[in-house]
Scaffold this motif. Structure first.
Motif, PDB file in Angstrom:
ATOM      1  N   SER A  40       0.845  -1.179   0.000  1.00  0.00           N
ATOM      2  CA  SER A  40       0.000   0.000   0.000  1.00  0.00           C
ATOM      3  C   SER A  40       0.888   1.240   0.000  1.00  0.00           C
ATOM      4  CB  SER A  40      -0.915  -0.006   1.228  1.00  0.00           C
ATOM      5  OG  SER A  40      -0.160   0.045   2.412  1.00  0.00           O
ATOM      6  N   TYR A  41       0.304   2.388  -0.304  1.00  0.00           N
ATOM      7  CA  TYR A  41       1.118   3.593  -0.479  1.00  0.00           C
ATOM      8  C   TYR A  41       1.240   4.417   0.791  1.00  0.00           C
ATOM      9  CZ  TYR A  41       1.153   2.403  -5.346  1.00  0.00           C
ATOM     10  OH  TYR A  41       1.358   1.724  -6.517  1.00  0.00           O
ATOM     11  N   GLY A  42       0.572   4.011   1.860  1.00  0.00           N
ATOM     12  CA  GLY A  42       0.650   4.754   3.107  1.00  0.00           C
ATOM     13  C   GLY A  42       1.386   3.994   4.189  1.00  0.00           C
ATOM     14  N   PRO A  43       1.868   4.718   5.197  1.00  0.00           N
ATOM     15  CA  PRO A  43       2.533   4.073   6.325  1.00  0.00           C
ATOM     16  C   PRO A  43       1.517   3.504   7.317  1.00  0.00           C
ATOM     17  CG  PRO A  43       2.467   6.422   6.683  1.00  0.00           C
ATOM     18  CD  PRO A  43       1.848   6.188   5.319  1.00  0.00           C
ATOM     19  N   GLY A  44       2.015   2.766   8.280  1.00  0.00           N
ATOM     20  CA  GLY A  44       1.147   2.258   9.328  1.00  0.00           C
ATOM     21  C   GLY A  44       1.179   0.740   9.420  1.00  0.00           C
ATOM     22  N   PRO A  45       0.722   0.200  10.539  1.00  0.00           N
ATOM     23  CA  PRO A  45       0.789  -1.248  10.779  1.00  0.00           C
ATOM     24  C   PRO A  45      -0.233  -2.026   9.949  1.00  0.00           C
ATOM     25  CG  PRO A  45       0.573   0.029  12.823  1.00  0.00           C
ATOM     26  CD  PRO A  45       0.235   0.938  11.713  1.00  0.00           C
ATOM     27  N   SER A  46       0.248  -3.015   9.233  1.00  0.00           N
ATOM     28  CA  SER A  46      -0.629  -3.980   8.564  1.00  0.00           C
ATOM     29  C   SER A  46       0.137  -5.298   8.481  1.00  0.00           C
ATOM     30  CB  SER A  46      -1.043  -3.499   7.167  1.00  0.00           C
ATOM     31  OG  SER A  46       0.077  -3.183   6.378  1.00  0.00           O
ATOM     32  N   HIS A  47      -0.484  -6.353   9.004  1.00  0.00           N
ATOM     33  CA  HIS A  47       0.217  -7.637   9.118  1.00  0.00           C
ATOM     34  C   HIS A  47      -0.720  -8.801   8.817  1.00  0.00           C
ATOM     35  CE1 HIS A  47       2.467  -4.894  11.802  1.00  0.00           C
ATOM     36  NE2 HIS A  47       3.517  -5.628  11.517  1.00  0.00           N
ATOM     37  N   ARG A  48      -0.166  -9.824   8.206  1.00  0.00           N
ATOM     38  CA  ARG A  48      -0.841 -11.114   8.115  1.00  0.00           C
ATOM     39  C   ARG A  48      -0.391 -11.924   9.323  1.00  0.00           C
ATOM     40  NH1 ARG A  48       0.130 -14.303   2.961  1.00  0.00           N
ATOM     41  NH2 ARG A  48      -1.719 -15.410   3.707  1.00  0.00           N
ATOM     42  N   LEU A  49      -1.345 -12.490  10.050  1.00  0.00           N
ATOM     43  CA  LEU A  49      -1.057 -13.169  11.310  1.00  0.00           C
ATOM     44  C   LEU A  49      -1.344 -14.668  11.221  1.00  0.00           C
ATOM     45  CD1 LEU A  49      -2.739 -10.600  13.751  1.00  0.00           C
ATOM     46  CD2 LEU A  49      -0.381 -10.601  12.877  1.00  0.00           C
ATOM     47  N   LEU A  50      -0.467 -15.434  11.824  1.00  0.00           N
ATOM     48  CA  LEU A  50      -0.684 -16.871  11.977  1.00  0.00           C
ATOM     49  C   LEU A  50      -0.927 -17.145  13.453  1.00  0.00           C
ATOM     50  CD1 LEU A  50      -0.630 -19.809  10.883  1.00  0.00           C
ATOM     51  CD2 LEU A  50       1.830 -19.813  11.384  1.00  0.00           C
ATOM     52  N   HIS A  51      -2.020 -17.857  13.756  1.00  0.00           N
ATOM     53  CA  HIS A  51      -2.366 -18.174  15.143  1.00  0.00           C
ATOM     54  C   HIS A  51      -1.927 -19.595  15.481  1.00  0.00           C
ATOM     55  CE1 HIS A  51      -4.854 -14.516  15.697  1.00  0.00           C
ATOM     56  NE2 HIS A  51      -4.981 -14.618  14.384  1.00  0.00           N
ATOM     57  N   SER A  52      -1.839 -19.872  16.770  1.00  0.00           N
ATOM     58  CA  SER A  52      -1.293 -21.158  17.226  1.00  0.00           C
ATOM     59  C   SER A  52      -2.125 -22.351  16.782  1.00  0.00           C
ATOM     60  CB  SER A  52      -1.156 -21.160  18.754  1.00  0.00           C
ATOM     61  OG  SER A  52      -2.423 -21.014  19.369  1.00  0.00           O
ATOM     62  N   ASP A  53      -3.400 -22.143  16.506  1.00  0.00           N
ATOM     63  CA  ASP A  53      -4.251 -23.253  16.070  1.00  0.00           C
ATOM     64  C   ASP A  53      -4.274 -23.392  14.548  1.00  0.00           C
ATOM     65  OD1 ASP A  53      -5.767 -21.069  15.321  1.00  0.00           O
ATOM     66  OD2 ASP A  53      -7.541 -21.597  16.515  1.00  0.00           O
ATOM     67  N   GLY A  54      -3.419 -22.606  13.851  1.00  0.00           N
ATOM     68  CA  GLY A  54      -3.321 -22.716  12.403  1.00  0.00           C
ATOM     69  C   GLY A  54      -4.180 -21.732  11.641  1.00  0.00           C
ATOM     70  N   ARG A  55      -5.083 -21.056  12.318  1.00  0.00           N
ATOM     71  CA  ARG A  55      -5.905 -20.056  11.636  1.00  0.00           C
ATOM     72  C   ARG A  55      -5.070 -18.825  11.292  1.00  0.00           C
ATOM     73  NH1 ARG A  55     -10.939 -18.839  15.268  1.00  0.00           N
ATOM     74  NH2 ARG A  55      -9.509 -19.468  16.944  1.00  0.00           N
ATOM     75  N   ARG A  56      -5.570 -18.051  10.350  1.00  0.00           N
ATOM     76  CA  ARG A  56      -4.904 -16.815   9.955  1.00  0.00           C
ATOM     77  C   ARG A  56      -5.866 -15.639  10.066  1.00  0.00           C
ATOM     78  NH1 ARG A  56      -0.041 -17.359   7.386  1.00  0.00           N
ATOM     79  NH2 ARG A  56       0.578 -19.493   6.795  1.00  0.00           N
ATOM     80  N   SER A  57      -5.310 -14.463  10.263  1.00  0.00           N
ATOM     81  CA  SER A  57      -6.099 -13.237  10.254  1.00  0.00           C
ATOM     82  C   SER A  57      -5.229 -12.110   9.713  1.00  0.00           C
ATOM     83  CB  SER A  57      -6.621 -12.902  11.662  1.00  0.00           C
ATOM     84  OG  SER A  57      -5.542 -12.625  12.549  1.00  0.00           O
ATOM     85  N   PHE A  58      -5.838 -10.986   9.520  1.00  0.00           N
ATOM     86  CA  PHE A  58      -5.138  -9.810   8.998  1.00  0.00           C
ATOM     87  C   PHE A  58      -5.448  -8.640   9.920  1.00  0.00           C
ATOM     88  CE2 PHE A  58      -5.069  -5.919   6.462  1.00  0.00           C
ATOM     89  CZ  PHE A  58      -3.863  -6.009   5.788  1.00  0.00           C
ATOM     90  N   ILE A  59      -4.434  -7.843  10.243  1.00  0.00           N
ATOM     91  CA  ILE A  59      -4.643  -6.699  11.122  1.00  0.00           C
ATOM     92  C   ILE A  59      -4.206  -5.421  10.417  1.00  0.00           C
ATOM     93  CG2 ILE A  59      -2.376  -7.015  12.217  1.00  0.00           C
ATOM     94  CD1 ILE A  59      -3.564  -5.860  14.785  1.00  0.00           C
ATOM     95  N   LYS A  60      -5.046  -4.398  10.502  1.00  0.00           N
ATOM     96  CA  LYS A  60      -4.659  -3.051  10.081  1.00  0.00           C
ATOM     97  C   LYS A  60      -4.970  -2.132  11.254  1.00  0.00           C
ATOM     98  CE  LYS A  60      -7.222  -0.901   7.091  1.00  0.00           C
ATOM     99  NZ  LYS A  60      -7.987  -0.545   5.851  1.00  0.00           N
TER     100      LYS A  60
END
Length: 336
Positions: A40-60
């Protein structure tokens, strides 16, 4: 900044431990790995997350360094998730929750996987064009909340008036200064700017059908998942003629080295027709947006934004000239 030319994005380990813990609790499984999402063209936190049970999520997230524009956009997107859920649902990632800690405020979203483009593959560009047309068809006639505004009333993207900003002689000179031969560029702009103004200004009177528009469809805000278009970033949702959204997206594909705009728009019309006058007015208006920004000084926290705007200026102004029957803006070929 850990990479030259890449926006400022904090690594996952720098996110407060309290917020990381809240994310795990909200999902129901601790985070074991967080990978920064670049593009993306802007700054700031954005992450793809892996959880201990194997699920994934995305955080902005918002963080202490977020500016007022980012804070306002974040709030608008959350409101749209709350009030436009049924309209957005087939295309937007699922909102899994919201967490706050101090100056950090994060939305947790369904992870839609790695980027689709660039580079643009023909199959993906066609899928996105078809999906965007389907989104517009689904939104036509939909009941929308009173706060949702028309594309002709937006402050950031005042479609009908975008060419009125860079029409002073001094601003046209600055725009022309992007070319290798500024005098030729300035002469072209003086000859043709009035028609560009008129084409943009005519849009509100020409627009017949209205639908829901995303207004930020570009490669970093989309994914193709299981052959379907999915869209991120929903703060700019509005209503208006679908030609505005279609034109805005199609030119970005060409600007990123993918299939040309005309081809992408033809794919769109496999699903939904486009009015040629509205399309020409939309492209003219969009070119005015970049004409007012491409020549301005760089923004320290957004190192790639001006080069990207110059690339889009080249595509949209060339197409506007073709659609409106203006003489060729050959000077654009020297703009880098």
């Amino acid at each position: 900044m850990s990479r030259i030319g890449i926006e400022k994005k904090p690594p996952w380990r720098s996110v407060p431990a309290e917020l990381r813990e809240l994310v795990g609790k909200k999902i129901g499984s601790p985070v074991v790995r967080g990978v920064r999402v670049w593009g993306s063209y802007g700054p700031g936190p954005s992450h793809r997350l892996l959880h201990s049970d194997g699920r994934r999520s995305f955080i902005k997230a918002l963080w202490p360094e977020s500016n007022s524009f980012q804070i306002e956009s974040f709030g608008k997107e959350l409101r749209n998730y709350a009030e436009l859920g049924e309209i957005m649902k087939p295309w937007a990632p699922e909102l899994l929750g919201v967490v706050k800690h101090g100056d950090w405020h994060a939305m947790l979203l369904e992870d839609l996987g790695p980027k689709t483009a660039p580079p643009w593959r023909t199959r993906d560009a066609r899928t996105v064009a078809h999906g965007l047309a389907e989104f517009h068809s689904a939104g036509e006639g939909a009941r929308t909340p009173d706060y949702l505004r028309s594309v002709f009333e937006l402050e950031v993207f005042d479609v009908a008036n975008l060419w009125k900003e860079p029409v002073s002689s001094s601003d046209l000179r600055k725009l022309a200064g992007l070319a290798a031969n500024p005098d030729d560029a300035f002469a072209w702009l003086e000859r043709n700017v009035q028609r560009l103004i008129e084409a943009s200004a005519e849009l509100p009177t020409q627009a017949a059908s209205q639908t829901v528009l995303h207004m930020d469809v570009r490669s970093d805000n989309l994914r193709v998942v299981d052959g379907r278009l999915r869209l991120f970033d929903w703060p700019f949702v509005c209503t208006g003629p679908h030609e505005v959204d279609a034109a805005a997206f199609a030119q970005t594909v060409e600007a990123e080295g993918g299939p040309d705009t005309a081809t992408v728009l033809d794919w769109y019309q496999d699903i939904r027709p486009l009015d040629s006058d509205l399309l020409a007015g939309s492209m003219a208006a969009i070119s005015g947006f970049f004409a007012n920004r491409a020549w301005q000084p760089g923004i320290p926290d957004l190192p790639r934004i001006r080069p990207w705007q110059r690339a889009q200026l080249g595509v949209t102004l060339k197409l506007s000239a073709e659609m409106l029957g203006l003489d060729r803006p050959d000077w654009l070929e020297s703009v880098r």
